[in-house]
Write an enzyme that holds these catalytic residues in place. Structure first.
Site, short mmCIF file in Angstrom:
data_model
loop_
_atom_site.label_atom_id
_atom_site.label_comp_id
_atom_site.label_asym_id
_atom_site.label_seq_id
_atom_site.Cartn_x
_atom_site.Cartn_y
_atom_site.Cartn_z
N ASP A 19 2.86 -4.45 0.01
CA ASP A 19 2.79 -3.58 -1.20
C ASP A 19 3.05 -2.07 -0.90
O ASP A 19 3.10 -1.24 -1.69
CB ASP A 19 1.28 -3.51 -1.65
CG ASP A 19 0.94 -4.47 -2.85
OD1 ASP A 19 1.94 -5.46 -2.95
OD2 ASP A 19 -0.25 -4.72 -2.71
N ARG A 42 -10.13 1.49 -8.57
CA ARG A 42 -9.77 1.85 -7.31
C ARG A 42 -10.20 3.06 -6.52
O ARG A 42 -10.12 3.13 -5.18
CB ARG A 42 -8.21 1.81 -7.34
CG ARG A 42 -7.81 0.34 -7.73
CD ARG A 42 -7.84 -0.68 -6.42
NE ARG A 42 -7.21 -2.16 -6.78
CZ ARG A 42 -5.96 -2.35 -6.49
NH1 ARG A 42 -5.20 -1.58 -5.91
NH2 ARG A 42 -5.36 -3.50 -6.80
N ASN A 66 -5.58 -7.60 -7.80
CA ASN A 66 -5.67 -7.12 -9.25
C ASN A 66 -5.52 -8.57 -10.20
O ASN A 66 -4.89 -9.41 -9.75
CB ASN A 66 -4.74 -6.32 -9.62
CG ASN A 66 -3.38 -6.39 -9.46
OD1 ASN A 66 -2.86 -7.43 -9.96
ND2 ASN A 66 -2.55 -5.68 -8.48
N HIS A 111 -5.25 0.88 -12.21
CA HIS A 111 -5.03 2.31 -11.77
C HIS A 111 -4.48 3.07 -13.17
O HIS A 111 -4.01 2.57 -14.14
CB HIS A 111 -3.51 2.37 -11.10
CG HIS A 111 -3.71 1.98 -9.45
ND1 HIS A 111 -2.76 1.59 -8.81
CD2 HIS A 111 -4.92 2.47 -8.63
CE1 HIS A 111 -3.28 1.39 -7.34
NE2 HIS A 111 -4.62 1.87 -7.34
N CYS A 115 4.71 2.82 -10.37
CA CYS A 115 4.12 2.47 -9.36
C CYS A 115 5.24 2.39 -8.05
O CYS A 115 4.61 2.60 -6.72
CB CYS A 115 3.59 1.01 -9.28
SG CYS A 115 2.22 0.93 -10.36
#
Length: 702
Positions: free
Chosen positions: A65, A139, A22, A168, A264
């Site tokens: 991640d 995504r 990203n 997102h 997130c």
């Protein structure tokens, strides 16, 4: 603590920026401080623990991640939909999250392979449990949304993401308690913003500015009336406070380097089920066929671009490639759109490229009677230059008098059809509406012909800024003096004013009393209203500066709307037209005259197609003028120049020096020529007028 709220987190034991998937990761590979990341994560963890129960999933090596648990999946009740990661770098997380869900008693659903869906990063429940907001575009695929509706038995509202910084949904969109919404509107396309506005009342929408968006203010954790986020401006804190929320800030800068923040790093695993609500989705899918030299002509590329750019998604079901130069290829493509209206838009453009439904799905064209002379039904099919056939009574009928920007009228016996201009329609006509039962006959194109049929009226580059400040200062001074002394300024303007972004500035001049009459043609009025109603000019999105697929039809839709109401003034009175140049003319009683020409579409009811009548009207409005501004309209400006007496100050603005020379060289010191972009000129003019704060006093006669 709110014991009923459980949140899943993952310690950053193995967190780092190891790759780029990203825009936030670019330039940050291995530049994150592990110690600082642990400290910041711990701060968030402790803060959330004060208001909710926090569960932990074991961090694993090789998946840095995994700390972003929002992407583990989506939970409702005891059902979990496992994520299918778009990038291979994150696909290794899937088995670990699946195991956690199963070990904690969730029924796990898995999407088909190659169908990306990234969990609660792209799917957010309305905090009242009424529906599920689902993002797509970067995504997650639109085709995943029907699965969510089915498995979770919930209404799914699809939102298209447009800015890759907000890849997102949870990076730019945060539903809050009591039906409030924190979001960044520029991250979404026009359809999605309209959908948001339809579902969330204005008093519940908290739209944030770009600085807050860039600090991931929308990537927040909402627990009851607590909002936990990385950072918020004073203005945003006040807005949230006014809505009854308490903002708790905790720095998460190390995670911003990977494109994530508070939301997130969390996954809510206690989403209550509203048993009285059930699944529904507006998503629509169709299968189309394409045949011809699909690769050489670029048709397949353009077809797929049409689908994506209009807000849909696609899946190529079959592709049979011709093996020889003379061989044709064929393809079957599944098209998915977030709504019926978007599907209709996509299909109309695919028809222009020669696409057809599968043979077993072809049906007759839908016909609708004309109920007012010169006005087509709302959803009338707009013709192109290509030979067209319509299906009537299970037979394909060739359309006669083929031309662009017309409607298709079918004879009463259904054996013939012809193109008709809007003005030629009568109440005895039946017109084709929608996109069913229509096909265009396309000849095979060569590589040399590729893209030559595209509408590219505005394809040329924008000229560089010119140093016209001194001229603008003088013109502004005179305009202000004329206005404050009760004089008259007449503007003659062409559609370039709209195309270059000058429409809002000219509208402001009218609103603030600097313009006493407006002269132009059908085009400036049409494109001004096209911008006001549809956000485009000549089919170009005025905010993004890119062509909208099918946008070349927009001006016809606008003309049709105004013809229905009978005039521009009546369209304003009906509340349909709410801003723009013509709106300001009507609202401020500024007379305007639109002179027609042989090239005009429609035309608008206000446009004078009798040129003698138009000239007389122009002359009437010019009478007594102190200044005439000629703004990028050679045709109308020449006419105005020829009927304007000497002594009237004329200012000609055009990007073409030859036009400026012709119009300003009248042997008079009253003429000024400005070679520049008209949008730039109007912008500078408005800025300069804003600086002139002291009105000029009219001299009193003693």
């Amino acid at each position: 603590m709110t014991s009923s709220t459980r949140i899943l987190m993952c310690a950053p034991d193995h967190y780092d920026v190891d790759y780029v998937i990203n825009p936030w990761m670019e330039g940050n590979i291995h530049k994150s401080s592990r110690d600082r990341a642990v400290e910041q994560w711990q701060g968030l963890y402790e803060l959330i623990k004060q208001h909710a129960i926090v569960d932990l999933v074991q961090p694993e090596k090789g998946v840095p991640d995994m700390v972003f648990t929002a992407n583990a999946g989506l939970v409702l009740g005891d059902t979990a939909v496992l994520s299918r990661f778009y990038h291979k770098e994150r696909q290794g997380e899937e088995p670990y999250f699946k195991a956690w869900f199963e070990n904690n008693g969730f029924t796990v659903h898995e999407l088909p392979p190659e169908l990306p869906f990234e969990g609660a990063g792209d799917a957010l429940f309305d905090r009242e449990g009424r529906w599920l907001w689902s993002g797509y575009g970067f995504r997650s695929e639109l085709d995943s949304h029907p699965y969510l509706a089915k498995w979770l038995d919930v209404e799914v509202l699809s939102l298209r993401l447009m800015d890759d910084r907000f890849y997102h949904l949870d990076t730019c969109f945060c539903p809050l308690k009591d039906g409030y919404l924190l979001y960044y509107p520029p991250a979404f396309d026009a359809y999605s913003n309209r959908l948001i506005e339809m579902r969330v009342p204005a008093e519940k929408r908290i739209a944030i500015a770009e600085p807050d968006a860039a600090n991931f203010a929308c990537n927040a954790v909402n627990i009851d009336h607590i909002v936990i986020m990385n950072k918020a401006s004073k203005e945003l804190k006040q807005q949230l406070s006014n809505a009854g929320f308490e903002v708790l800030e905790t720095p998460l800068t190390e995670f911003l380097k990977a494109g994530g923040a508070a939301k997130c790093l969390t996954l809510r695993v206690t989403e209550p089920v509203r048993v009285e609500l059930h699944a529904s989705a507006t998503i629509e899918s169709r299968v189309v066929q394409l045949e011809g030299h699909l690769l050489d002509s670029g048709v397949i590329n353009r077809a797929l671009d049409v689908i994506v750019e209009a807000g849909g998604s696609f899946q190529v079901l079959n592709f049979n490639l011709g093996t020889q130069r003379q061989s044709t290829s064929s393809a079957e493509v599944k098209v998915t759109a977030p709504s019926h209206d978007v599907m209709e838009t996509i299909m109309s453009q695919l028809i222009d490229l020669g696409a057809l439904p599968r043979p077993q799905e072809i049906c007759d064209a839908e016909l609708e009677a004309v109920i007012q002379d010169g006005v087509a039904p709302d959803d009338f099919y707009v013709t192109t230059i290509y030979p067209t056939e319509v299906r009537v009574n299970c037979q394909w009928v060739r359309v006669d008098r083929q031309r662009m920007d017309g409607a298709i009228a079918v004879a009463p016996d259904g054996k013939s059809a012809q193109c008709k201009l809007l003005r030629d329609l009568t109440t005895s006509d039946r017109v084709v509406v929608g996109v069913e039962g229509i096909r265009t006959i396309r000849k095979a194109s060569t590589r040399d012909q590729r893209n030559t049929q595209e509408f590219s009226f505005m394809g040329a580059g924008v000229s560089s800024e010119r140093r016209v400040e001194l001229v603008v200062e003088q013109i502004a001074w005179e305009l202000r003096q004329i206005r404050d002394q009760g004089g008259r300024v007449v503007v003659t303007a062409g559609p370039v004013v709209i195309h270059t972004g000058g429409g809002e500035h000219l509208a402001k001049l009218i609103r603030e009393g600097y313009v006493q009459a407006l002269l132009g043609g059908n085009a400036i009025a049409v494109h001004d209203m096209e911008q006001s109603l549809l956000g485009t000019s000549l089919g170009v999105d005025m905010k993004r500066g890119v062509s909208v697929r099918g946008g070349h039809r927009h001006h016809l839709k606008v003309i049709n709307t105004v013809r229905r109401y009978g005039s521009i003034a009546k369209t304003v009175e009906a509340g349909v037209l709410k801003n723009g140049i013509l709106y300001e003319c009507v609202q401020n009683n500024v007379p305007f005259s639109l002179a027609g020409s042989i090239r005009d579409d429609g035309p608008l009811p206000d446009t004078k197609m009798d040129l003698i009548e138009a000239q007389q009207d122009y002359a009437r409005l010019i009478e007594g003028a102190d200044m005439i501004l000629m703004l990028s309209s050679m045709l109308h400006s020449i006419g105005v120049g020829n009927m304007t007496p000497s002594g009237v100050k004329m200012v000609c603005v055009d990007i073409n020096p030859a036009v400026v020379t012709k119009l300003s060289d009248r042997g008079s010191v009253e003429s000024v020529g400005v070679v520049t972009d008209v949008g730039l000129f109007l912008s500078l003019l408005v800025q300069q007028l804003d600086k002139l704060t002291n009105p000029y006093q009219v001299v009193q006669t003693v």
